[in-house]
Structures are given as C-alpha cells and as structure tokens.
Design an enzyme around this catalytic site. Structure first.
Site, short mmCIF file in Angstrom:
data_model
loop_
_atom_site.label_atom_id
_atom_site.label_comp_id
_atom_site.label_asym_id
_atom_site.label_seq_id
_atom_site.Cartn_x
_atom_site.Cartn_y
_atom_site.Cartn_z
N CYS A 37 0.81 -1.40 0.10
CA CYS A 37 -0.13 0.40 -0.17
C CYS A 37 0.84 0.98 -0.35
O CYS A 37 1.11 1.71 1.11
CB CYS A 37 -1.36 -0.40 0.81
SG CYS A 37 -2.53 1.18 0.97
N GLU A 73 -1.48 -1.62 -5.86
CA GLU A 73 -0.50 -2.83 -6.12
C GLU A 73 0.50 -3.03 -7.32
O GLU A 73 -0.29 -3.27 -8.24
CB GLU A 73 -0.69 -3.65 -5.21
CG GLU A 73 -1.94 -3.72 -3.45
CD GLU A 73 -0.74 -3.28 -2.90
OE1 GLU A 73 0.50 -2.72 -3.44
OE2 GLU A 73 -1.71 -3.21 -1.55
#
Length: 244
Positions: free
Chosen positions: A12, A116
């Site tokens: 993240c 991601e």
C-alpha cells in the site's frame, strides 16, 4: 526520500483520493481546518494527506492534513518516516512505534482507490483496487505527534494492513485495512482504549464489494499525478493468468 521506482514500493505505497475536499467533508461528516487540495491520483509516502480524527472533548470529526509516514514521538529525527507508512494490524498493539496510537490515536484516511503491483516476468504491472465502482472509503490509520528540533509539532500517520481478500490476494499477500462505515465511530473514539476491541475491526474487506483492474504504468512515477494514473488498460492475457 521515497524512490519513484515501482520495485521499491512497500505494501500500500500509493493510493488515490480524487474527490474535492468539500465532497470528502460531506461524506464523512467532518469539520475542517485543512487547506484546500486538488484531486490526487498518485499519492506517495511522506506527502501531505487528509486525515480524519475525532475531537477528544466532543463527538465531532475533524479533517486535517498530515505527513504519510508515522514519526514516533520519541524519534530523534524524521528520516524513518518513509518506512513507517504501514503498520501490520496483527502486531501494531505491541510495537513501540504504534502501540500508544492503537490505544487512543486512531484515525480514518479517506481514499477512493489504491494501487498494488504484480510481477510479470521482469516487469511489474500496476493494478487499481476500488470499493464498488470507485466510491469513497476509509483506511484504518494511526497518527502521532512529534516535535522537530525547532520545537514545531509535526503530525504524521500510518495505514494499517491485514491479510488479503480474494480480490487482492492475486496481486499481493497483504492489503490495507478498509473499515466498514458502521465501524467509524468506534474506531475514532479516543475514549475507547480497549486495544482488543479495536483490533477486532481490522479485518480483510468484503471481496464482493471490491474490484480490481490493470492501469497505466504512469503510476510507477511520483511525478505523474493525473487521471491517466488510474485509467484502465487492456491486459487480457495478464488478467487471464492472474485471475482465470
């Protein structure tokens, strides 16, 4: 400083908040002393981000800007902030940098998407994850105050992570904690110091309410911060291998 090269990205390490400040305030029912911000499509560690806390003296939510990358109150300097953008939900209550914040300095970090990267051979393909079709949501966050050598207070924060759900697992073995809106009040309450009860809220988000799609590699570089960073791209073969 944070490197803009994607292979150095932590879990993240990039996200999106493309709504204007007024819309965020309305959605989360907050008061605000934060300066105006433009829609952001590629937020990176150590940058200033909107954070929501509850006033400790009255049940009022307040929105302000903080540095993304928690600086512990006891830190000698701020050089480690870029490595503190995430905190593992399973251990945050016992780690010196996060345990006090878990008791009474919890916050919401508004977003409407996060990124991601999935390795495919020698390259990494970025993917954008959204709740439903890009609606606003909130990461579970922790915040801290640190006094710099000049005596100025610096407020910073970290996003909690957990095990992946079915949507995120195909790309990464962790995911940020996305809180259910019904949990906002309990998570923000500074008077709720039961760490065990707070930790119960830190679960993988319902995969049925999320979607994922490949995006342009423009998002790999911090200097790029526009709508194209989260625009879908056609990668049928890659998706077939990952999600087939």
């Amino acid at each position: 400083m944070f490197s803009p090269i994607c292979h150095n990205l932590p879990m993240c390490g990039r996200y999106r908040i493309s709504r204007r400040k007024q819309l965020v305030e309305e959605y989360f029912d907050t008061a605000s002393d934060a300066e105006e911000w433009s829609p952001r499509y590629n937020i990176a560690p150590t940058q200033s981000i909107p954070v929501i806390r509850q006033n400790p003296k009255e049940p009022v939510r307040e929105l302000s800007l903080m540095c993304w990358g928690l600086i512990p109150s006891w830190a000698k300097d701020s050089c480690g902030a870029a490595k503190m953008i995430n905190a593992r939900s399973e251990s945050a209550s016992t780690k010196p940098a996060f345990r006090d914040a878990m008791k009474s300095r919890r916050c919401l970090i508004p977003a409407d998407g996060f990124y991601e990267w999935k390795r495919d051979g020698k390259t990494k393909q970025p993917y954008c994850f959204e709740v439903n079709e890009g609606e606003l949501f909130a990461f579970a966050g922790l915040w801290e105050g640190w006094k710099d050598p000049s005596g100025n207070w610096v407020k910073s924060c970290s996003i909690l992570t957990t095990t992946p759900n079915a949507v995120t697992a195909a790309v990464h073995d962790r995911m940020p904690v996305i809180l259910d809106p019904d949990s906002y009040g309990l998570w923000l309450d500074p008077g709720m110091t039961n760490v065990g009860a707070a930790s119960e809220l830190l679960k993988p988000y319902d995969a049925r309410l999320m979607r994922c799609y490949p995006v342009n590699t423009r998002v790999n570089h911090v200097a790029n911060d526009d709508e194209e960073c989260s625009a879908p791209v056609a990668l049928t073969q890659i998706q077939d291998r990952l999600f087939g």
